[in-house]
Design an enzyme around this catalytic site. Structure first.
Site, PDB file in Angstrom:
ATOM      1  CB  SER A   1      69.724 -22.444  77.398  1.00 16.61           C
ATOM      2  OG  SER A   1      70.511 -23.653  77.526  1.00 16.61           O
ATOM      3  N   GLY A   2      67.667 -24.228  79.371  1.00 16.85           N
ATOM      4  CA  GLY A   2      66.236 -24.720  79.532  1.00 16.85           C
ATOM      5  C   GLY A   2      65.233 -24.113  79.834  1.00 16.85           C
TER       6      GLY A   2
ATOM      7  CB  THR B   1      59.730 -13.640  68.948  1.00 14.60           C
ATOM      8  OG1 THR B   1      58.561 -14.012  69.807  1.00 14.60           O
ATOM      9  CG2 THR B   1      59.191 -12.856  67.728  1.00 14.60           C
TER      10      THR B   1
ATOM     11  CG  HIS C   1      69.748 -30.367  80.251  1.00 17.85           C
ATOM     12  ND1 HIS C   1      70.154 -29.033  80.505  1.00 17.85           N
ATOM     13  CD2 HIS C   1      68.348 -30.450  79.964  1.00 17.85           C
ATOM     14  CE1 HIS C   1      68.960 -28.085  80.262  1.00 17.85           C
ATOM     15  NE2 HIS C   1      68.122 -29.049  80.178  1.00 17.85           N
TER      16      HIS C   1
ATOM     17  CB  THR D   1      68.791 -25.095  72.916  1.00 21.79           C
ATOM     18  OG1 THR D   1      70.034 -24.858  72.618  1.00 21.79           O
ATOM     19  CG2 THR D   1      68.607 -24.466  74.383  1.00 21.79           C
TER      20      THR D   1
ATOM     21  CB  CYS E   1      65.600 -30.386  76.932  1.00 24.83           C
ATOM     22  SG  CYS E   1      64.891 -29.731  78.593  1.00 24.83           S
TER      23      CYS E   1
END
Length: 358
Positions: free
Chosen positions: A186-187, A12, A250, A336, A157
């Protein structure tokens, strides 16, 4: 290649959602199980989600799948799948224990989490760079007392934006490197909607990130000895990590000094010609050209280059000599995709191709 049944633990969350998009039409992997916390368990996936964070709609095939409890239903989940991806939001010691429990149930775990990155018999893989570290899995299985259960992890990441660019240059003897990473929200599992404080702002601290950025490359460049990965002792890397108002991608500003200084042409050639086992094996998620170099002064840009080769390539630019270090350059990767779920899917493809799920 045979088809493998797959579970996504932490389905989720933002990375879990990315996994589902990547696996929707995967030629080797079929999602059979969605698992999350007890608060989501027993619900249809569409109802268990607090929010669908991806820019494309949720695939219909997952909407009515019933979410299982990642902690209470471990035995059943392990019986239904060939392996699981894991991207859970829990305390590190809880993640460590959970991943061990699945491995001991003979369910291999391909982890997006950081909990086991420094367990010395757990390989931390960038598939193009250190695929040979997979050999340590046999020692891990012996320690765990398993026949096919094990844990393999992907690296942090932010590393993807500079370690793949440094790696082909190691033959020139990298003495030291300094890197500043400019990391997308988003990291942190955030969007502009959920992180309004980042608008018109830069936050000069990301907890634990600088230590990871300095230490993880040394494990990746280490050697397997006596069933353990012995981290390299050099090169020395110093890092600063900033959170910036970018959705995905990134960026790294990297400075490097060599024992034997190469020419600019040497570096560009090393980047252009570098490939690894994913390319040799023609893995489904592997970029055809791993490193893309841009001659323009204002490239690479996150908005323009992050989705190169389905977000699995690494971009470079602005390579030039420096008056303190030997060279400086800019790197960019999709955090991501290459940096998280995509990197884990590529790792799973490598494991599958080499028979670790059989």
């Amino acid at each position: 290649m045979k088809k493998f049944s797959v579970g996504v633990i932490g389905a989720t969350g933002m990375v879990g959602q990315r996994f589902l998009l990547l696996l929707e039409n995967h030629p080797w992997f079929t999602v059979k199980v969605l698992a999350a916390s007890s608060s989501s368990a027993g619900k249809a996936y569409k109802n268990a989600l607090k929010k669908w964070h991806m820019s494309v709609p949720m695939p219909e095939k997952y909407a009515d799948m019933v979410v299982m409890d990642a902690t209470e239903d471990k035995e059943k989940i392990a019986s239904l799948v060939d392996f699981c991806f894991c991207a859970v939001n829990m305390k590190k010691d809880e993640i460590k224990a959970l991943e061990y429990e699945y491995a001991k149930l003979e369910c291999p775990i391909v982890s997006n989490n950081s909990a086991h990155r420094f367990t010395d018999d757990v390989p931390m893989i960038i598939p193009e760079i250190n695929a040979d570290h997979l050999q340590v899995i046999e020692a891990q299985k012996k320690r765990l007392g398993t026949k096919r259960g094990f844990i393999a992890v992907k690296s942090n990441c932010s590393l993807q934006s500079y370690v793949p660019l440094l790696h082909p240059l190691k033959k020139y003897g990298i003495k030291c490197a300094a890197v500043t990473t400019y990391q997308a929200i988003s990291g942190a599992g955030k969007t502009f909607e959920t992180m309004p404080e980042i608008l018109d702002n830069i936050i000069p601290y990301i907890g634990g990130e600088e230590e990871k950025s300095e230490k993880e490359p040394l494990k990746i460049w280490g050697e397997v000895n006596d069933g353990k990965i012995q981290p390299a002792t050099s090169p020395k890397i110093t890092a600063q990590c900033l959170r910036v108002p970018v959705s995905d991608g990134h960026t790294a500003a990297c400075f490097v000094t060599f024992e034997n200084k190469p020419s600019k042409e040497d570096i560009l050639s090393a980047w252009k010609n570098f490939s690894g086992e994913p390319q040799a094996l023609n893995l489904p998620s592997a970029p055809k050209q791993f490193i893309h170099y841009f001659e323009e002064d204002n490239r690479p840009q996150a908005k323009l280059e992050r989705n190169l080769e389905n977000g699995m390539a690494v971009s470079a630019g602005r390579l030039r000599e420096d008056n303190l270090f030997d060279y400086k350059f800019i790197g960019l990767s999709h955090n991501t995709l290459r940096g998280a779920a995509g990197g884990a899917v590529l790792l799973a493809e490598l494991l599958a191709a080499k028979g670790y799920f059989d």
